[in-house]
Write an enzyme that holds these catalytic residues in place. Sequence first.
Site, PDB file in Angstrom:
ATOM      1  N   GLY A   1       0.894  -1.212   0.287  1.00  0.00           N
ATOM      2  CA  GLY A   1      -0.124   0.000  -0.039  1.00  0.00           C
ATOM      3  C   GLY A   1       0.838   1.296   0.115  1.00  0.00           C
ATOM      4  O   GLY A   1       2.199   1.243   0.013  1.00  0.00           O
ATOM      5  N   SER A   2       0.328   2.203   0.332  1.00  0.00           N
ATOM      6  CA  SER A   2       1.003   3.265   0.096  1.00  0.00           C
ATOM      7  C   SER A   2       0.363   4.750   0.888  1.00  0.00           C
ATOM      8  O   SER A   2      -0.983   4.335   1.080  1.00  0.00           O
ATOM      9  CB  SER A   2       1.295   3.944  -1.249  1.00  0.00           C
ATOM     10  OG  SER A   2       1.851   2.873  -2.156  1.00  0.00           O
TER      11      SER A   2
END
Length: 755
Positions: free
Chosen positions: A232-233
């Site tokens: 994810g980020s």
Amino acid sequence: MIVDAAALRAALPDTRSPQMLRGLDEKVVVHRDEWGIPHIKARTEGDAHFALGFVHAQDRLFQMELSRRRALGRAAEWLGAEAAESDALCRRLGMEAACRRDYAALGGEARSMLEHYTAGVNAFLDSGAPLPVEYLMLGAAPERWEGWHPIAVMRRLGLLMGSVWFKLARILALAVVGVENAAKLRYDDGGAELLCIPAGAVGERMAADLAALRPAIGALLTAMGPDETGGGSNNWAVGPGRSATGRPILAGDPHRAFEIPGMYTQHHLACDEWDVIGLTVPGVPAFPHFMHNARVACCVTHAFVDIHDLFLERFDDGDCLFQGRREPVRTRTETVSVRGGPDHVVTIWETRRGPVVAGDPASGAALALRSVQFVDTDLSFDCLPRMLRAGSVPALFEATRGWGLIDHNLVAGDIEGRIGHRVRALVPRRPRENGWFAVPGWTGEGEWEGYLPHEAMPEVIDPEDGIIVTANNRVVADGEPYLCTDCHPPYRAARIVELLRSLPRFRVDDAAAVHADVLSRNAALFQGRLRGLSVPANAAAASLREKLLGWDGRMDAGSAAAGHYNALRRAMTDILARRSGLAGMTAHPWAAVPPGVSPTGNLWWALPTLLRNDDTGMLDGWSWDDVLRSALEAAAAAPASPWGEEHRPAFRHPLSALFPDAAPLLDPPSMPLGGDGDTVMAVGLAPAAGPTATYGSLCRYVMDVGDWEESRWAVFHGASGHPGGPHYCDQATEWAACRMVPICLVVRPPWQLQR
């Protein structure tokens, strides 16, 4: 060959002397700052793209070619049998044909960009520069680049990201735990979903309509046959009213699996038409994800929009069945060459939906993939030149019209003071039931009906409270049109919002502290259950319970309690996998789609929701107190050491396994790291493999919109892909400490590319 320090030095390119090159219209100047980051100044756009191709090849040629080979199903020619199944998948997906198709359909500006860029790569091949040491190790020669190759590299970076893996895991779980329990295999919702739009709003996730899904489920169970069973980020923006500068500030960090060399490298590229600095993808021109020009800045996270569907196809005597009629199946064979082993012959079947990715049509049933990434012509590369020139947030959003290679939360800010968030994606219009399992292919009920229009995608400009936060959490509330079934838990997003609201005048220097935050909001759930647990009879388990109850919930690198918490959660996940029977679900042949489905990984993410709801449906008669007692005993018996040491990643060069004697020279060093997959400093792991970090921030950045010289960034090893070079891992210490270096610092004299 013997690889030593002298061999590494001999393979380094000359980045100081002028270069005379065919293909340039005029002189190009290249500065390299103290971190080896290139700053390129050309007069024309064509020369700028050419120079970026040359400099990319100068710094990252081996990585570029390996990325291209992985995309086109040819990595096993270099890496051996370990890459053969991934190569086979790329052949099944038809990567080469899709990329050639897209290239042929591009507009003139994008084609010119690609042609100049690949001409620059080929100019490096013709320059007489020493080859990267990896070519000498493999006894290989680099192959020339064609205009469609960067599309292949870019497509591979987002290949099948998102929904397809949770859908496949739920399909495989059906025969083991039943439909109601299989539908629970989702990311944790944190108790309530935190939405990106409207910022800070909370929504309830939509549950599966089991009645509507039962026909598909029955067909899947029949097709799968008897039960063979026995991972994810972040980004955020603050508007002028919430920043100490009175200007927008953007910050964030993309999270991916650690690959060496890293997926991104830092560049500054300018011509008379535009002046852009940001993170480039070696093998790809322009700046697809993170950049700023003189007027606007942008960054992305994965939006987890559902762009892939699995269809259960029925076959009879080689034909595919559809609405009472028979349709021919397209077939072909391709050969994957394998270094040090026999060739791998791949048989490829394609139905009206797309390629068969799991199962054998000869058995009567198999799974076919229909993905936005392949089914129709993609014109994402037409967006890249437009983005370079965009002068405002609205103009940038319009420049992305048609982007479809992968789905993003695109967050932006401009010098007029605007901030904005837009989902950059092509999303098929189809029933939301498609998001759970596989769709019966013979009925026609789950067919796609075109795509949602550009104007229908979620977008906000200048939200009321002046904050935008995305961290792979749900973008908007569940509803129509259907966008998403699976997305990351809200913990990281909620913590970033909390930190930003505690800093009403956010400064550039504050970004590093947000990046470095290691408070686990999820840990409180486990502590609450431990607090209600009677004291275990086992003395070691009782002692560990007290340690965890006294812990502050921070995944600090120096914390032993953080390591105990991780060991407890992994033990609970293992127990859930065993008692549910899901530990063995990968024995089914449909689980063989590379990189494969991890039952432990899927249960790791689902565990908090099951625990919060006291849902014992997959515990085979146990209670969660039983699980906690057993897991405490297992975790207490594990060796105790600071979390950062347990969690230290192992950065592996792709040739280390083939040439183990050279691994100490090829593998960059790593440092102890805090954080985990739930913290803002997201440094996650594969739970089945232990506590070692396997993914995290590939880079960190903060952009002061309008005062660009105050911006900062860092990548996790360095700007160069050359082992032994001075910039191979010189940013590693800064990155590990969540510090960043100035973006625009230029200190070394320029060298020149000339006609």
